[in-house]
Design an enzyme around this catalytic site. Structure first.
Site, PDB file in Angstrom:
ATOM      1  N   THR A 142      58.723  61.575  70.602  1.00 44.09           N
ATOM      2  CA  THR A 142      59.650  62.687  70.834  1.00 44.09           C
ATOM      3  C   THR A 142      58.830  63.962  71.018  1.00 44.09           C
ATOM      4  OG1 THR A 142      61.263  61.556  69.479  1.00 44.09           O
ATOM      5  CG2 THR A 142      61.651  63.895  69.890  1.00 44.09           C
ATOM      6  N   GLU A 163      65.195  53.636  62.016  1.00 43.28           N
ATOM      7  CA  GLU A 163      64.206  52.947  61.187  1.00 43.28           C
ATOM      8  C   GLU A 163      64.897  51.860  60.381  1.00 43.28           C
ATOM      9  OE1 GLU A 163      61.907  55.779  58.976  1.00 43.28           O
ATOM     10  OE2 GLU A 163      61.112  56.643  60.813  1.00 43.28           O
ATOM     11  N   ASN A 216      69.695  63.976  68.641  1.00 43.55           N
ATOM     12  CA  ASN A 216      69.343  63.998  67.213  1.00 43.55           C
ATOM     13  C   ASN A 216      69.932  65.215  66.503  1.00 43.55           C
ATOM     14  OD1 ASN A 216      68.160  61.601  66.854  1.00 43.55           O
ATOM     15  ND2 ASN A 216      66.076  62.339  66.560  1.00 43.55           N
ATOM     16  N   CYS A 273      62.691  61.884  61.660  1.00 45.02           N
ATOM     17  CA  CYS A 273      63.068  62.544  62.918  1.00 45.02           C
ATOM     18  C   CYS A 273      63.998  63.745  62.797  1.00 45.02           C
ATOM     19  CB  CYS A 273      63.667  61.507  63.865  1.00 45.02           C
ATOM     20  SG  CYS A 273      62.425  60.296  64.365  1.00 45.02           S
ATOM     21  N   ASP A 329      63.125  67.240  64.527  1.00 47.13           N
ATOM     22  CA  ASP A 329      63.677  67.372  65.884  1.00 47.13           C
ATOM     23  C   ASP A 329      64.638  68.566  65.983  1.00 47.13           C
ATOM     24  OD1 ASP A 329      62.161  65.158  66.304  1.00 47.13           O
ATOM     25  OD2 ASP A 329      63.788  63.800  66.862  1.00 47.13           O
TER      26      ASP A 329
HETATM   27  N1  LIG Z   1      60.775  56.505  63.593  1.00 40.08           N
HETATM   28  C1  LIG Z   1      61.850  56.693  64.318  1.00 40.08           C
HETATM   29  O1  LIG Z   1      62.979  56.390  63.885  1.00 40.08           O
HETATM   30  C2  LIG Z   1      61.744  57.280  65.702  1.00 40.08           C
HETATM   31  C3  LIG Z   1      62.835  57.173  66.567  1.00 40.08           C
HETATM   32  C4  LIG Z   1      62.746  57.749  67.822  1.00 40.08           C
HETATM   33  C5  LIG Z   1      61.598  58.438  68.190  1.00 40.08           C
HETATM   34  N2  LIG Z   1      60.573  58.553  67.316  1.00 40.08           N
HETATM   35  C6  LIG Z   1      59.385  59.290  67.739  1.00 40.08           C
HETATM   36  O2  LIG Z   1      58.372  58.374  68.138  1.00 40.08           O
HETATM   37  C7  LIG Z   1      57.071  58.840  67.731  1.00 40.08           C
HETATM   38  C8  LIG Z   1      56.424  57.821  66.842  1.00 40.08           C
HETATM   39  O3  LIG Z   1      57.234  57.638  65.690  1.00 40.08           O
HETATM   40  P1  LIG Z   1      57.018  56.409  64.703  1.00 40.08           P
HETATM   41  O4  LIG Z   1      58.087  56.510  63.679  1.00 40.08           O
HETATM   42  O5  LIG Z   1      56.829  55.143  65.476  1.00 40.08           O
HETATM   43  O6  LIG Z   1      55.616  56.852  64.055  1.00 40.08           O
HETATM   44  P2  LIG Z   1      54.670  56.015  63.065  1.00 40.08           P
HETATM   45  O7  LIG Z   1      53.976  57.025  62.256  1.00 40.08           O
HETATM   46  O8  LIG Z   1      55.458  54.939  62.405  1.00 40.08           O
HETATM   47  O9  LIG Z   1      53.640  55.312  64.046  1.00 40.08           O
HETATM   48  C9  LIG Z   1      52.724  56.004  64.819  1.00 40.08           C
HETATM   49  C10 LIG Z   1      51.475  55.155  64.960  1.00 40.08           C
HETATM   50  O10 LIG Z   1      50.598  55.783  65.903  1.00 40.08           O
HETATM   51  C11 LIG Z   1      49.271  55.555  65.447  1.00 40.08           C
HETATM   52  N3  LIG Z   1      48.388  56.520  66.129  1.00 40.08           N
HETATM   53  C12 LIG Z   1      48.124  57.818  65.817  1.00 40.08           C
HETATM   54  N4  LIG Z   1      47.296  58.343  66.737  1.00 40.08           N
HETATM   55  C13 LIG Z   1      47.030  57.364  67.638  1.00 40.08           C
HETATM   56  C14 LIG Z   1      46.255  57.302  68.826  1.00 40.08           C
HETATM   57  N5  LIG Z   1      45.573  58.364  69.275  1.00 40.08           N
HETATM   58  N6  LIG Z   1      46.205  56.134  69.507  1.00 40.08           N
HETATM   59  C15 LIG Z   1      46.892  55.055  69.065  1.00 40.08           C
HETATM   60  N7  LIG Z   1      47.651  55.052  67.962  1.00 40.08           N
HETATM   61  C16 LIG Z   1      47.714  56.201  67.255  1.00 40.08           C
HETATM   62  C17 LIG Z   1      49.366  55.706  63.940  1.00 40.08           C
HETATM   63  O11 LIG Z   1      48.276  55.097  63.293  1.00 40.08           O
HETATM   64  C18 LIG Z   1      50.691  54.993  63.657  1.00 40.08           C
HETATM   65  O12 LIG Z   1      50.504  53.611  63.396  1.00 40.08           O
HETATM   66  C19 LIG Z   1      57.313  60.207  67.105  1.00 40.08           C
HETATM   67  O13 LIG Z   1      57.199  61.180  68.085  1.00 40.08           O
HETATM   68  C20 LIG Z   1      58.764  60.132  66.644  1.00 40.08           C
HETATM   69  O14 LIG Z   1      59.375  61.400  66.583  1.00 40.08           O
HETATM   70  C21 LIG Z   1      60.608  57.967  66.092  1.00 40.08           C
END
Ligand SMILES: NC(=O)c1ccc[n+]([C@@H]2O[C@H](COP(=O)([O-])OP(=O)(O)OC[C@H]3O[C@@H](n4cnc5c(N)ncnc54)[C@H](O)[C@@H]3O)[C@@H](O)[C@H]2O)c1
Length: 414
Positions: free
Chosen positions: A123, A150, A223, A275, A279
């Protein structure tokens, strides 16, 4: 088709597994422990479908073309699409998302795959993709918002409410690539979704290809609307509590109007999770000089609610000598292992500020303390010692001490 995914969190892992049913998928993370677990068919996060997919793959019962790696060359070289799903935490100092991990991942992809279509799934601020395309002189960057919850990450991708991708509408090649990406996600969904009937009478999964900035706005406005709804029913509950009314009866009556509808109306200590808090703040930052009242109020309402909840708890232990406030779970939702930005943390800070002794029961936290408060795994001792037990979500574990429990989980569900 070879697809790379940067980041194996909730978003990256669920999308990677979804796509690995029909494509060769290489998921890269920078955390060796995560990659090691994934390589052994184990899920680093609590998610029923992700666990089933990984275990099925490891045992050969669900053959996926899924590979976890730490090696950028393996992941990115020859990839047709590279999906970026790295964190974008809110930077309170700059009042904006920290997009540095997204840019680090994009730089790594470009080193090995100059031609790949990069799709940002993280996001991001409204307008970010367009600025990035210009700044990097890179026209093969798209954005696709992710709507998963999640704990149900892969389920939500198997049964998506909609699939949205953003590409500049005057760039036909980019629009075609965005359409292709949408079709890859749709192909991974549960085949029964093709025939489903939507509330508006249409059939199948709604697919949208819009401008990148519109796609970013869809994510942040969606969101913020969800946060508004949580804040609204919480504020209704605050009123009912303050006036000694039955909040449950009011919410039931309000939600029978089909324009308001049931669900997502169960009071809590505040909206939280990874989020919604960040957000809403990012959308407010995006407004900048654009007039608004509501967006700011949504952000503020969450703080007011947490203060009200803390005051209610303090009231409960007034007069008790050296009271102990028990916190039952740090998680936002039942069935979740995640407590990033959970509302209870801010409530706890208020309680500590009042000099109250706080004891946390959190079986997934393996340190003796959390934010300076003692943590126990011994539920019986916890129930015994706590003068009041604060639970954002009810659990039948607490049935024998229900008279001690403070919760606003009126409907006993998320
Ligand atoms: N969690 C949710 O419910 C959700 C829903 C929609 C959108 N999002 C968005 O998606 C994005 C990720 O969220 P998430 O919950 O999956 O995060 P998360 O923290 O669960 O996972 C992110 C992963 O990225 C890895 N990472 C960090 N830097 C990296 C790099 N340079 N190269 C490769 N891997 C790297 C981390 O080690 C981690 O495992 C965020 O922007 C979040 O806002 C999350």
């Amino acid at each position: 088709m070879k697809i790379a995914v940067a980041g194996t969190g909730y978003v990256g892992l669920s999308v990677a597994l979804l796509l690995s049913q029909h494509n060769e998928v290489h998921a890269l993370d920078i955390v060796p422990e995560k990659v090691a677990m994934l390589s052994q068919g184990k899920s680093p996060i609590v998610d029923k479908e992700i666990t089933a997919f990984l275990e099925g793959n490891a045992s050969g019962e669900r053959p996926l073309n899924f590979h976890a790696t730490l090696d950028p060359a393996q992941a990115y070289t020859g990839a047709d699409f590279a999906i970026v799903a790295t964190p974008t935490n809110y930077d309170e100092r700059r009042n904006y998302f920290d997009t540095s991990s997204v840019e680090a991942a994009i730089a790594a992809v470009r080193e090995h795959a100059p031609e790949a279509w990069i799709v940002i799934k993280s996001t991001i601020p409204v307008g970010y993709t367009s600025q990035l395309r210009q700044r990097l002189h890179d026209h093969r960057i798209l954005f696709s918002p992710e709507f998963l919850r999640e704990g149900r990450a892969l389920w939500d991708n198997l049964h998506p409410s909609r699939i949205v991708a953003g590409a500049p509408q005057d760039d036909e090649e980019a629009v075609q690539a965005a359409r292709k990406f949408v079709s890859l996600l749709a192909d991974g969904a549960d085949p029964r979704e093709k025939d489903r009937e939507n509330a508006d009478g249409t059939r199948g999964i709604p697919e949208l290809v819009v401008g990148t900035t519109e796609a970013e706005a869809i994510k942040l406005f969606a969101n913020t609307y969800l946060a508004l709804r949580v804040a609204y029913f919480n504020e209704l509950d605050t009123y009912a509590e303050a006036r000694g009314l039955d909040a449950r009866a009011i919410i039931n009556g309000v939600c029978l109007d089909p324009r308001i509808g049931p669900g997502y109306n169960n009071p809590s200590f505040g909206y939280g999770g990874y989020c919604l808090p960040k957000d809403t703040k990012q959308l407010l930052a995006n407004y900048a000089s654009v007039p608004q009242n509501l967006i700011e109020a949504i952000v503020d309402a969450n703080r007011t609610r947490k203060d009200f909840v803390a005051d209610e708890i303090i009231e409960r232990v007034r007069g008790v000598e050296e009271p102990t406030v028990g916190i039952y779970r740090l998680t936002m939702k039942s069935g979740s292992d995640n407590f990033r930005q959970s509302a209870i943390q801010d409530v706890m800070k208020r309680l500590r500020g009042e000099g109250l002794n706080v004891l946390i029961y959190e079986p997934t936290w393996n340190q003796p303390e959390f934010l300076g408060n003692a943590v126990t795994h011994d539920l019986a001792a916890f129930k015994n010692v706590a003068d009041v037990i604060v639970a954002n979500r009810w659990n039948d574990d607490l049935a024998d001490v229900s008279e001690k429990v403070f919760t606003r989980d009126l409907f006993k569900r998320d």
